[in-house]
Design a protein around this motif. Structure first.
Motif, short mmCIF file in Angstrom:
data_model
loop_
_atom_site.label_atom_id
_atom_site.label_comp_id
_atom_site.label_asym_id
_atom_site.label_seq_id
_atom_site.Cartn_x
_atom_site.Cartn_y
_atom_site.Cartn_z
N ASP A 199 -12.43 9.97 8.64
CA ASP A 199 -12.51 10.61 9.95
C ASP A 199 -11.13 11.03 10.45
O ASP A 199 -10.85 11.04 11.65
CB ASP A 199 -13.20 9.70 10.97
CG ASP A 199 -12.36 8.47 11.34
OD1 ASP A 199 -11.51 8.07 10.53
OD2 ASP A 199 -12.57 7.92 12.44
N ALA A 200 -10.26 11.37 9.50
CA ALA A 200 -8.90 11.82 9.86
C ALA A 200 -8.99 13.06 10.74
O ALA A 200 -9.95 13.84 10.69
CB ALA A 200 -8.11 12.14 8.59
N TRP A 201 -7.97 13.24 11.58
CA TRP A 201 -7.91 14.46 12.38
C TRP A 201 -7.92 15.69 11.49
O TRP A 201 -7.26 15.72 10.44
CB TRP A 201 -6.61 14.49 13.19
CG TRP A 201 -6.53 13.49 14.29
CD1 TRP A 201 -7.51 13.13 15.18
CD2 TRP A 201 -5.36 12.73 14.66
NE1 TRP A 201 -7.03 12.19 16.06
CE2 TRP A 201 -5.73 11.93 15.77
CE3 TRP A 201 -4.06 12.65 14.16
CZ2 TRP A 201 -4.83 11.06 16.39
CZ3 TRP A 201 -3.17 11.79 14.77
CH2 TRP A 201 -3.54 11.00 15.87
N THR A 202 -8.63 16.73 11.90
CA THR A 202 -8.43 18.03 11.27
C THR A 202 -7.09 18.56 11.75
O THR A 202 -6.52 18.07 12.74
CB THR A 202 -9.55 19.01 11.66
OG1 THR A 202 -9.46 19.26 13.08
CG2 THR A 202 -10.93 18.45 11.31
N VAL A 203 -6.59 19.57 11.07
CA VAL A 203 -5.30 20.11 11.50
C VAL A 203 -5.41 20.71 12.90
O VAL A 203 -4.47 20.65 13.70
CB VAL A 203 -4.76 21.13 10.47
CG1 VAL A 203 -5.62 22.39 10.43
CG2 VAL A 203 -3.31 21.47 10.77
N ALA A 204 -6.60 21.27 13.22
CA ALA A 204 -6.79 21.83 14.57
C ALA A 204 -6.76 20.70 15.61
O ALA A 204 -6.15 20.86 16.68
CB ALA A 204 -8.13 22.57 14.64
N ARG A 221 -4.03 20.08 18.68
CA ARG A 221 -4.40 19.82 20.08
C ARG A 221 -3.80 18.50 20.56
O ARG A 221 -3.38 18.38 21.73
CB ARG A 221 -5.92 19.80 20.22
CG ARG A 221 -6.58 21.15 20.04
CD ARG A 221 -8.01 21.14 20.54
NE ARG A 221 -8.87 20.25 19.77
CZ ARG A 221 -9.55 20.62 18.69
NH1 ARG A 221 -9.47 21.87 18.24
NH2 ARG A 221 -10.33 19.76 18.06
N ALA A 222 -3.75 17.51 19.65
CA ALA A 222 -3.16 16.23 20.02
C ALA A 222 -1.68 16.39 20.36
O ALA A 222 -1.19 15.82 21.35
CB ALA A 222 -3.35 15.23 18.89
N LEU A 223 -0.97 17.15 19.54
CA LEU A 223 0.45 17.38 19.81
C LEU A 223 0.65 18.08 21.14
O LEU A 223 1.55 17.74 21.93
CB LEU A 223 1.07 18.21 18.68
CG LEU A 223 1.16 17.53 17.30
CD1 LEU A 223 1.73 18.50 16.27
CD2 LEU A 223 2.02 16.27 17.36
#
Length: 441
Positions: free
Chosen positions: A173-178, A182-184
């Motif tokens: 369930d790693a973050w997608t690059v998108a 958004r997290a950054l």
């Protein structure tokens, strides 16, 4: 000797070759090992690592009759060049430590012997799959290791939660690059200088390949086949965008995360003790983002191999007995406990406070055990590939268009492949990769 030489490299090798010619008889093979003596070279890493290895050698020598290990430490910064010089002068030790991905180049140079028939089945079965994968070339096992490595993201849980960011539990369930983008942005909106990510830009050399080649691999590219593919270009454009947006702390003082300037740090297992001391229970370990083909992470560290200088069955048996001694669970943990690395055997992982199922760094062990890691390119061309990718990453960081930077790297790799005739096995038919073109005095 597989990377494309610079003029200074050629001059150095010619001088070395002339020196070797003055001291060697033509046609002689490596000097035979002294009976009962196993010469071992290791890299001079951290002081604690050296001390552990010295004590391990002492324990081995005390427990074995008829075999004595003589240990020599070689400075890490010049390690590979000294191995190459020893190979040219036919003065390699019997057992050699080396950074994992260099095994393929050393095999191609005929400096290592296969250990398939030397290692016991029980010891081999206990090794991590990643270590067996890294040490295998063209179907033969040439190296083993007492520890492996982990790469991921360290975060400050409270800051991620305050920004409303989901916290992944593992690679699945790693973050997608998108999501990561958004997290950054969400973290930057809460930060005065908007610098929220540490990429360890203060590190040099092999860090670029180890730390960021997984991005290419997560996007579906390969360093020795599609380094400049459209998906690879898109993935590395994401990295360049992080830099352009001002999200990345240059980390000149190597304290971006520990001082609290950033809530995310992209780095390996070796920083855990310092990070845990600085952050405490707020520290969380996360997988790298998924750039399209699943979250990928790096593997590999320092390995052990038996050289062609150890040519007799007696020498090889003694050398293997020393390596199997190092692979005993208590010896694996003795090293892993001081360098913080992932223990190289399943038994040792089960006994490790950090990497057992309830350990703080279980993610790294789980990735290695589940085959979710990717070895660096398994080819004799690795020295060229890593050099080309390091240059590409530096160019991308400095603003060069990503496609231009990756095209340049791909061209350098292809020229080297052609120069070395695809590393074919000279004299044994063209099977794709094999013996090198050697300097002749």
């Amino acid at each position: 000797m597989t990377r494309r030489f610079q003029p200074r490299d050629i001059l150095s090798l010619l001088l070395l070759c002339l020196s070797s010619c003055n001291s060697l008889s033509f046609g002689n093979s490596s000097p035979p090992s002294r009976p009962g003596i196993v010469r071992v070279w290791a890299h001079a890493g951290q002081a604690a690592e050296r001390q552990v290895l010295e004590r391990q050698v002492q324990r081995f020598n005390a427990a074995r009759t008829g075999t004595t290990v003589e240990l020599t430490f070689i400075p890490e910064g010049s390690y590979n060049s000294q191995v190459q010089a020893a190979a040219l002068s036919k003065d390699l030790p019997d057992v050699l430590e080396f950074d994992g991905p260099f095994v393929y180049n050393y095999v191609w140079q005929q400096n290592l012997v296969p250990m398939d028939k030397l290692i016991s089945a029980s010891v081999k079965q206990d090794l991590l799959p990643s270590i067996l994968q890294q040490g295998t070339y063209r179907g033969r096992l040439y190296s083993v290791a007492t520890f492996d490595s982990g790469l991921g993201l360290y975060g400050r849980r409270s800051q991620l939660q305050a920004a409303g960011i989901r916290i992944p539990q593992g690679n699945q369930d790693a973050w997608t690059v998108a999501e990561f983008d958004r997290a950054l942005a969400a973290l930057a909106a809460r930060d005065p200088d908007k610098q929220v990510l540490d990429l360890k830009l203060n590190l040099r050399g092999e860090w670029a390949t180890y730390g960021f080649l997984p991005i290419i691999q997560s996007a579906g590219g390969k360093a020795n086949g599609s380094l400049n593919s459209p998906s690879a270009v898109t993935a590395m454009q994401s990295v360049q965008n992080w830099l352009k947006q001002g999200y990345v702390d240059p980390n000149i003082d190597d304290a971006a995360f520990t001082s609290g300037r950033v809530p995310l740090s992209w780095v390996g297992h070796w920083v855990y003790k310092d990070y845990a001391k600085a952050v405490g229970k707020d520290l969380v370990v996360l997988p790298l983002p998924n750039f399209g083909q699943g979250s990928k992470t790096a593997q590999g560290s320092w390995n052990w191999g038996i050289t062609t200088n150890c040519s007799t069955p007696t020498c090889q048996k003694s050398a293997m007995s020393f390596l199997e001694f190092l692979l005993q669970p208590q010896e694996v943990l003795a090293m892993a406990n001081v360098n913080g690395a992932v223990p190289g055997t399943k038994q040792a992982i089960a006994r490790s406070q950090l990497y057992a199922p309830t350990g703080a760094l279980r993610l790294f062990a789980a990735q290695l055990l589940a085959g979710e890691t990717v070895p660096r390119p398994q080819t004799p061309a690795y020295p060229v590939i890593t050099s080309a990718f390091q240059e590409a990453f530096a160019n991308i960081r400095n603003g060069l268009p990503v496609k231009t930077a990756l095209d340049k790297a791909a061209t350098a790799i292809e020229i080297d492949r052609q120069d070395n005739q695809n590393y074919r096995e000279v004299g044994r038919g063209d099977r794709g990769e094999g013996n090198p073109v050697r300097f002749v005095c």
